[in-house]
Design an enzyme around this catalytic site. Structure first.
Site, PDB file in Angstrom:
ATOM      1  N   CYS A 132      -5.039  -0.820  -8.792  1.00 36.19           N
ATOM      2  CA  CYS A 132      -5.134   0.381  -7.962  1.00 36.19           C
ATOM      3  C   CYS A 132      -6.382   1.177  -8.334  1.00 36.19           C
ATOM      4  O   CYS A 132      -6.553   1.562  -9.493  1.00 36.19           O
ATOM      5  CB  CYS A 132      -3.900   1.247  -8.110  1.00 36.19           C
ATOM      6  N   GLY A 178      -3.550  -6.442   3.320  1.00 32.84           N
ATOM      7  CA  GLY A 178      -2.962  -5.111   3.470  1.00 32.84           C
ATOM      8  C   GLY A 178      -3.518  -4.390   4.673  1.00 32.84           C
ATOM      9  O   GLY A 178      -2.906  -4.343   5.725  1.00 32.84           O
ATOM     10  N   ARG A 179      -4.749  -3.854   4.527  1.00 28.74           N
ATOM     11  CA  ARG A 179      -5.342  -3.057   5.593  1.00 28.74           C
ATOM     12  C   ARG A 179      -5.498  -3.838   6.891  1.00 28.74           C
ATOM     13  O   ARG A 179      -5.274  -3.309   7.988  1.00 28.74           O
ATOM     14  CB  ARG A 179      -6.698  -2.511   5.125  1.00 28.74           C
ATOM     15  N   MET A 222       0.856  -1.184   0.000  1.00 27.07           N
ATOM     16  CA  MET A 222       0.000   0.000   0.000  1.00 27.07           C
ATOM     17  C   MET A 222       0.891   1.232   0.000  1.00 27.07           C
ATOM     18  O   MET A 222       1.780   1.376   0.847  1.00 27.07           O
ATOM     19  CB  MET A 222      -0.905  -0.029   1.229  1.00 27.07           C
ATOM     20  N   GLN A 264       6.787  -4.315  -7.400  1.00 27.81           N
ATOM     21  CA  GLN A 264       5.540  -3.960  -8.077  1.00 27.81           C
ATOM     22  C   GLN A 264       5.720  -2.718  -8.960  1.00 27.81           C
ATOM     23  O   GLN A 264       6.324  -1.732  -8.530  1.00 27.81           O
ATOM     24  CB  GLN A 264       4.461  -3.670  -7.019  1.00 27.81           C
ATOM     25  N   ASN A 298      -7.711 -11.607  -2.465  1.00 26.01           N
ATOM     26  CA  ASN A 298      -7.500 -10.335  -1.789  1.00 26.01           C
ATOM     27  C   ASN A 298      -8.835  -9.636  -1.599  1.00 26.01           C
ATOM     28  O   ASN A 298      -9.688  -9.663  -2.476  1.00 26.01           O
ATOM     29  CB  ASN A 298      -6.549  -9.466  -2.628  1.00 26.01           C
ATOM     30  N   GLY A 299      -8.989  -9.024  -0.425  1.00 30.76           N
ATOM     31  CA  GLY A 299     -10.171  -8.226  -0.172  1.00 30.76           C
ATOM     32  C   GLY A 299     -10.907  -8.619   1.093  1.00 30.76           C
ATOM     33  O   GLY A 299     -11.412  -9.735   1.209  1.00 30.76           O
TER      34      GLY A 299
END
Length: 327
Positions: free
Chosen positions: A85, A208-209, A1, A55, A184-185
Protein backbone atom coordinates in the site's frame (compact mmCIF):
# COMPACT_ATOMS: atom_id res chain seq x y z
CA UNK A 1 -8.91 -1.50 -2.88
CA UNK A 2 -9.90 0.05 0.40
CA UNK A 3 -13.46 1.44 0.57
CA UNK A 4 -14.01 0.62 -3.11
CA UNK A 5 -13.80 -3.08 -3.99
CA UNK A 6 -16.03 -4.12 -1.11
CA UNK A 7 -18.76 -6.76 -0.68
CA UNK A 8 -21.42 -4.92 -2.75
CA UNK A 9 -18.92 -4.27 -5.54
CA UNK A 10 -17.90 -7.94 -5.58
CA UNK A 11 -21.51 -9.01 -5.85
CA UNK A 12 -22.13 -6.68 -8.78
CA UNK A 13 -18.96 -7.39 -10.72
CA UNK A 14 -19.38 -11.14 -10.52
CA UNK A 15 -22.37 -10.76 -12.82
CA UNK A 16 -20.09 -9.39 -15.56
CA UNK A 17 -17.82 -12.43 -15.60
CA UNK A 18 -15.94 -11.92 -12.37
CA UNK A 19 -12.43 -12.77 -11.23
CA UNK A 20 -11.07 -16.23 -10.49
CA UNK A 21 -10.54 -15.21 -6.86
CA UNK A 22 -11.04 -12.09 -4.76
CA UNK A 23 -8.93 -10.30 -2.16
CA UNK A 24 -10.65 -8.43 0.65
CA UNK A 25 -10.02 -4.86 1.62
CA UNK A 26 -7.31 -4.89 4.24
CA UNK A 27 -8.02 -5.64 7.87
CA UNK A 28 -6.19 -2.99 9.91
CA UNK A 29 -4.14 -4.82 12.53
CA UNK A 30 -2.71 -3.34 15.73
CA UNK A 31 -2.67 -4.16 19.44
CA UNK A 32 -6.32 -3.16 19.98
CA UNK A 33 -7.74 -4.13 16.59
CA UNK A 34 -10.76 -6.29 15.97
CA UNK A 35 -11.92 -7.72 12.68
CA UNK A 36 -13.90 -5.03 10.83
CA UNK A 37 -17.40 -6.40 10.36
CA UNK A 38 -17.96 -4.83 6.95
CA UNK A 39 -14.80 -6.41 5.56
CA UNK A 40 -15.39 -9.74 7.30
CA UNK A 41 -18.74 -9.87 5.53
CA UNK A 42 -16.86 -10.30 2.24
CA UNK A 43 -15.44 -13.55 3.60
CA UNK A 44 -18.36 -14.91 5.62
CA UNK A 45 -21.08 -14.01 3.11
CA UNK A 46 -18.90 -14.27 0.00
CA UNK A 47 -21.34 -13.29 -2.78
CA UNK A 48 -19.12 -14.46 -5.65
CA UNK A 49 -18.90 -18.23 -5.30
CA UNK A 50 -15.14 -17.86 -5.91
CA UNK A 51 -12.27 -18.27 -3.41
CA UNK A 52 -11.56 -15.34 -1.09
CA UNK A 53 -8.20 -14.23 0.30
CA UNK A 54 -8.27 -12.21 3.54
CA UNK A 55 -5.79 -9.33 3.50
CA UNK A 56 -4.05 -7.85 6.56
CA UNK A 57 -2.04 -4.67 7.01
CA UNK A 58 0.04 -3.82 10.08
CA UNK A 59 3.44 -4.28 11.69
CA UNK A 60 2.84 -5.68 15.19
CA UNK A 61 3.85 -9.33 15.10
CA UNK A 62 1.63 -10.71 17.92
CA UNK A 63 -1.37 -8.79 16.59
CA UNK A 64 -0.85 -10.05 13.05
CA UNK A 65 -0.60 -13.62 14.33
CA UNK A 66 -3.78 -13.19 16.40
CA UNK A 67 -5.68 -11.74 13.46
CA UNK A 68 -4.44 -14.40 11.06
CA UNK A 69 -5.63 -17.15 13.42
CA UNK A 70 -9.03 -15.50 13.65
CA UNK A 71 -9.33 -15.09 9.89
CA UNK A 72 -8.41 -18.65 9.10
CA UNK A 73 -11.39 -19.78 11.17
CA UNK A 74 -13.53 -18.24 8.43
CA UNK A 75 -13.86 -19.53 4.88
CA UNK A 76 -10.85 -17.57 3.58
CA UNK A 77 -8.61 -19.80 1.49
CA UNK A 78 -5.52 -17.73 2.27
CA UNK A 79 -4.16 -14.98 4.50
CA UNK A 80 -2.41 -12.14 2.66
CA UNK A 81 0.17 -9.74 4.11
CA UNK A 82 0.14 -6.30 2.46
CA UNK A 83 3.64 -4.94 1.74
CA UNK A 84 2.45 -2.70 -1.06
CA UNK A 85 0.00 0.00 0.00
CA UNK A 86 1.53 3.35 -1.08
CA UNK A 87 -0.80 5.66 0.83
CA UNK A 88 1.26 8.02 3.04
CA UNK A 89 -1.17 7.58 5.94
CA UNK A 90 -0.26 3.88 5.86
CA UNK A 91 3.45 3.80 5.06
CA UNK A 92 4.27 6.55 7.60
CA UNK A 93 3.11 4.07 10.25
CA UNK A 94 5.54 1.46 8.90
CA UNK A 95 2.72 -0.61 7.46
CA UNK A 96 1.89 -1.65 3.90
CA UNK A 97 4.65 -0.42 1.62
CA UNK A 98 6.37 1.19 4.59
CA UNK A 99 7.53 -2.24 5.75
CA UNK A 100 9.85 -2.41 2.77
CA UNK A 101 12.12 -0.03 4.72
CA UNK A 102 12.57 -2.69 7.41
CA UNK A 103 13.22 -6.12 5.90
CA UNK A 104 14.28 -7.51 9.27
CA UNK A 105 10.76 -6.83 10.54
CA UNK A 106 9.28 -8.36 7.40
CA UNK A 107 11.38 -11.45 8.11
CA UNK A 108 10.06 -11.69 11.68
CA UNK A 109 6.45 -11.16 10.61
CA UNK A 110 6.59 -13.83 7.92
CA UNK A 111 8.32 -16.28 10.24
CA UNK A 112 5.58 -15.88 12.83
CA UNK A 113 2.78 -16.03 10.27
CA UNK A 114 4.19 -19.09 8.55
CA UNK A 115 4.20 -20.90 11.87
CA UNK A 116 0.67 -19.79 12.77
CA UNK A 117 -1.17 -19.98 9.46
CA UNK A 118 -2.45 -23.38 8.36
CA UNK A 119 -4.18 -22.16 5.18
CA UNK A 120 -2.25 -20.58 2.32
CA UNK A 121 -0.01 -17.63 3.18
CA UNK A 122 0.35 -15.00 0.46
CA UNK A 123 2.07 -11.64 0.09
CA UNK A 124 1.46 -8.60 -2.08
CA UNK A 125 4.40 -6.27 -2.43
CA UNK A 126 5.88 -3.40 -4.37
CA UNK A 127 9.46 -3.63 -5.58
CA UNK A 128 10.86 -1.32 -2.90
CA UNK A 129 10.07 1.79 -0.91
CA UNK A 130 12.12 4.37 -2.83
CA UNK A 131 14.84 2.13 -4.24
CA UNK A 132 14.07 -1.08 -6.17
CA UNK A 133 17.50 -2.49 -5.26
CA UNK A 134 15.91 -3.81 -2.05
CA UNK A 135 13.84 -6.25 -4.12
CA UNK A 136 16.81 -8.61 -4.49
CA UNK A 137 17.05 -8.77 -0.70
CA UNK A 138 13.33 -9.27 -0.24
CA UNK A 139 12.90 -12.25 -2.56
CA UNK A 140 15.11 -14.66 -0.53
CA UNK A 141 13.18 -13.75 2.62
CA UNK A 142 9.88 -14.58 0.90
CA UNK A 143 11.30 -17.87 -0.38
CA UNK A 144 12.74 -18.82 2.99
CA UNK A 145 9.32 -18.62 4.61
CA UNK A 146 7.75 -20.72 1.85
CA UNK A 147 4.88 -18.39 1.04
CA UNK A 148 2.30 -19.90 -1.28
CA UNK A 149 1.72 -17.01 -3.68
CA UNK A 150 3.39 -13.67 -4.36
CA UNK A 151 1.76 -10.69 -6.07
CA UNK A 152 4.15 -8.00 -7.30
CA UNK A 153 3.15 -4.46 -8.21
CA UNK A 154 6.00 -3.34 -10.43
CA UNK A 155 6.62 0.10 -8.92
CA UNK A 156 8.20 1.40 -5.73
CA UNK A 157 6.02 2.90 -3.02
CA UNK A 158 7.29 6.39 -3.80
CA UNK A 159 6.43 5.99 -7.48
CA UNK A 160 2.78 5.57 -6.49
CA UNK A 161 1.04 5.28 -9.89
CA UNK A 162 3.14 7.90 -11.69
CA UNK A 163 5.79 5.84 -13.44
CA UNK A 164 5.74 3.10 -16.00
CA UNK A 165 5.42 -0.33 -14.44
CA UNK A 166 8.76 -2.12 -14.17
CA UNK A 167 7.68 -5.49 -15.49
CA UNK A 168 11.28 -6.75 -15.53
CA UNK A 169 11.17 -6.89 -11.72
CA UNK A 170 8.07 -9.07 -11.88
CA UNK A 171 9.87 -11.32 -14.35
CA UNK A 172 12.78 -11.49 -11.90
CA UNK A 173 10.41 -12.64 -9.15
CA UNK A 174 9.03 -15.33 -11.47
CA UNK A 175 12.60 -16.51 -12.06
CA UNK A 176 13.58 -16.57 -8.40
CA UNK A 177 10.48 -17.53 -6.44
CA UNK A 178 9.53 -21.12 -5.69
CA UNK A 179 5.83 -20.18 -5.57
CA UNK A 180 3.56 -18.80 -8.31
CA UNK A 181 3.86 -15.05 -8.97
CA UNK A 182 0.97 -12.75 -9.92
CA UNK A 183 1.65 -9.56 -11.90
CA UNK A 184 -0.02 -6.29 -10.91
CA UNK A 185 0.04 -2.80 -12.34
CA UNK A 186 -1.51 -0.98 -15.31
CA UNK A 187 -3.49 -3.89 -16.75
CA UNK A 188 -6.17 -1.90 -18.55
CA UNK A 189 -7.28 -4.17 -21.42
CA UNK A 190 -7.32 -7.78 -22.60
CA UNK A 191 -4.47 -7.03 -25.00
CA UNK A 192 -2.42 -5.44 -22.23
CA UNK A 193 -3.13 -8.44 -20.00
CA UNK A 194 -1.70 -10.76 -22.65
CA UNK A 195 1.36 -8.55 -23.07
CA UNK A 196 2.04 -8.46 -19.32
CA UNK A 197 1.76 -12.24 -19.05
CA UNK A 198 4.19 -12.63 -21.96
CA UNK A 199 6.63 -10.05 -20.56
CA UNK A 200 6.72 -11.45 -17.05
CA UNK A 201 5.91 -15.13 -17.30
CA UNK A 202 3.57 -14.60 -14.35
CA UNK A 203 1.01 -17.23 -13.40
CA UNK A 204 -1.80 -14.68 -13.41
CA UNK A 205 -2.85 -11.08 -12.97
CA UNK A 206 -4.24 -8.98 -10.15
CA UNK A 207 -6.53 -6.23 -11.44
CA UNK A 208 -8.08 -3.41 -9.41
CA UNK A 209 -8.56 -0.03 -11.06
CA UNK A 210 -9.02 -1.54 -14.52
CA UNK A 211 -11.88 -3.71 -13.33
CA UNK A 212 -13.68 -0.74 -11.78
CA UNK A 213 -13.49 1.09 -15.08
CA UNK A 214 -14.40 -2.01 -17.10
CA UNK A 215 -16.22 -4.81 -15.24
CA UNK A 216 -16.23 -6.86 -18.46
CA UNK A 217 -12.43 -7.05 -18.36
CA UNK A 218 -12.17 -10.51 -16.79
CA UNK A 219 -14.47 -11.90 -19.47
CA UNK A 220 -12.53 -10.06 -22.18
CA UNK A 221 -9.19 -11.43 -20.98
CA UNK A 222 -10.50 -14.97 -21.03
CA UNK A 223 -11.88 -14.43 -24.54
CA UNK A 224 -8.62 -12.91 -25.81
CA UNK A 225 -6.43 -15.64 -24.33
CA UNK A 226 -8.81 -18.25 -25.74
CA UNK A 227 -8.58 -16.82 -29.24
CA UNK A 228 -12.20 -15.66 -29.25
CA UNK A 229 -13.71 -12.34 -30.27
CA UNK A 230 -13.50 -9.86 -27.41
CA UNK A 231 -16.85 -8.47 -26.28
CA UNK A 232 -17.15 -4.68 -26.18
CA UNK A 233 -20.11 -3.15 -24.33
CA UNK A 234 -22.16 -0.36 -25.86
CA UNK A 235 -22.38 3.05 -24.27
CA UNK A 236 -25.84 2.23 -22.95
CA UNK A 237 -24.53 -0.95 -21.33
CA UNK A 238 -21.86 1.10 -19.59
CA UNK A 239 -24.56 3.53 -18.49
CA UNK A 240 -26.57 0.65 -17.02
CA UNK A 241 -23.42 -0.50 -15.20
CA UNK A 242 -23.04 2.97 -13.66
CA UNK A 243 -26.68 2.94 -12.58
CA UNK A 244 -26.36 -0.54 -11.09
CA UNK A 245 -23.15 0.45 -9.34
CA UNK A 246 -24.84 3.40 -7.68
CA UNK A 247 -27.60 1.19 -6.36
CA UNK A 248 -25.15 -1.48 -5.20
CA UNK A 249 -22.58 0.58 -3.33
CA UNK A 250 -24.64 3.38 -1.78
CA UNK A 251 -27.16 3.24 1.03
CA UNK A 252 -30.52 4.92 1.49
CA UNK A 253 -29.53 5.39 5.12
CA UNK A 254 -27.20 8.28 4.25
CA UNK A 255 -27.91 11.65 2.66
CA UNK A 256 -27.92 11.86 -1.12
CA UNK A 257 -24.86 14.10 -1.19
CA UNK A 258 -22.79 11.46 0.59
CA UNK A 259 -24.10 8.77 -1.75
CA UNK A 260 -23.00 10.87 -4.71
CA UNK A 261 -19.62 11.50 -3.10
CA UNK A 262 -19.04 7.77 -2.65
CA UNK A 263 -20.00 7.11 -6.25
CA UNK A 264 -17.39 9.61 -7.39
CA UNK A 265 -14.70 7.23 -6.09
CA UNK A 266 -15.77 4.83 -8.84
CA UNK A 267 -16.47 7.43 -11.52
CA UNK A 268 -12.95 8.79 -11.07
CA UNK A 269 -11.77 5.54 -12.65
CA UNK A 270 -14.64 4.94 -15.06
CA UNK A 271 -14.35 8.47 -16.42
CA UNK A 272 -10.81 7.80 -17.69
CA UNK A 273 -12.31 5.48 -20.29
CA UNK A 274 -15.31 7.60 -21.28
CA UNK A 275 -13.77 10.54 -23.14
CA UNK A 276 -10.30 11.98 -23.80
CA UNK A 277 -10.48 15.65 -22.85
CA UNK A 278 -11.19 15.32 -19.14
CA UNK A 279 -14.43 17.29 -19.47
CA UNK A 280 -16.48 14.40 -18.08
CA UNK A 281 -14.30 14.13 -14.99
CA UNK A 282 -14.26 17.91 -14.54
CA UNK A 283 -18.06 18.11 -14.61
CA UNK A 284 -18.56 14.91 -12.59
CA UNK A 285 -16.54 16.20 -9.67
CA UNK A 286 -18.91 19.13 -9.34
CA UNK A 287 -22.28 17.34 -9.30
CA UNK A 288 -24.09 17.06 -5.97
CA UNK A 289 -27.25 15.06 -6.78
CA UNK A 290 -27.98 11.66 -8.25
CA UNK A 291 -30.07 13.25 -10.97
CA UNK A 292 -27.24 15.54 -12.06
CA UNK A 293 -24.71 12.73 -11.93
CA UNK A 294 -26.80 10.30 -13.98
CA UNK A 295 -27.76 13.05 -16.41
CA UNK A 296 -24.09 13.78 -16.99
CA UNK A 297 -23.33 10.10 -17.52
CA UNK A 298 -26.18 9.85 -20.02
CA UNK A 299 -24.74 12.75 -22.02
CA UNK A 300 -21.65 10.68 -22.73
CA UNK A 301 -23.02 7.13 -22.63
CA UNK A 302 -26.54 7.12 -24.08
CA UNK A 303 -25.47 5.57 -27.40
CA UNK A 304 -24.99 2.17 -29.01
CA UNK A 305 -21.36 2.54 -30.06
CA UNK A 306 -18.97 -0.11 -28.65
CA UNK A 307 -16.61 1.14 -25.96
CA UNK A 308 -13.14 -0.24 -25.21
CA UNK A 309 -13.10 1.55 -21.82
CA UNK A 310 -9.34 1.86 -21.98
CA UNK A 311 -7.88 5.00 -20.36
CA UNK A 312 -7.23 7.58 -23.03
CA UNK A 313 -3.87 8.17 -21.38
CA UNK A 314 -2.82 4.92 -19.69
CA UNK A 315 -2.65 5.60 -15.96
CA UNK A 316 -3.41 9.32 -16.62
CA UNK A 317 -1.72 10.10 -13.29
CA UNK A 318 -4.35 8.03 -11.56
CA UNK A 319 -2.82 8.91 -8.21
CA UNK A 320 -4.72 12.17 -8.65
CA UNK A 321 -8.07 10.41 -8.79
CA UNK A 322 -7.70 7.77 -6.12
CA UNK A 323 -10.03 9.65 -3.79
CA UNK A 324 -8.96 7.62 -0.80
CA UNK A 325 -9.21 4.24 -2.54
CA UNK A 326 -5.77 2.75 -1.94
CA UNK A 327 -4.56 -0.80 -1.94
Amino acid sequence: MQDVTDWPFWKLIQGYGGADFYVTEYFRVHADSRLEKDILRSVVENPTGRPVVAQMIGNDVPSLVRTAKELQQSSAVAIDLNLGCPAPIVYKKCAGGGLLRDLALVDRILGALREAVTVKLTVKTRIGFDDPAVFEDLLPILNRHEIDLLTVHGRTVKEMYRSEVHYDFIARAVEVMSCPVIANGNVYSAQKASEVLDLTGAAGLMIGRGAIRNPWMFRQIREHLGGESVYLPSGREVLRYVEALYEAVTSDAVAELYRVQKMKKYLNFIGLGIEPTGSFLHAMRRVTTREAMMGLCAQFLDHDEPMALEPYEPELKEQDVLAGSHR
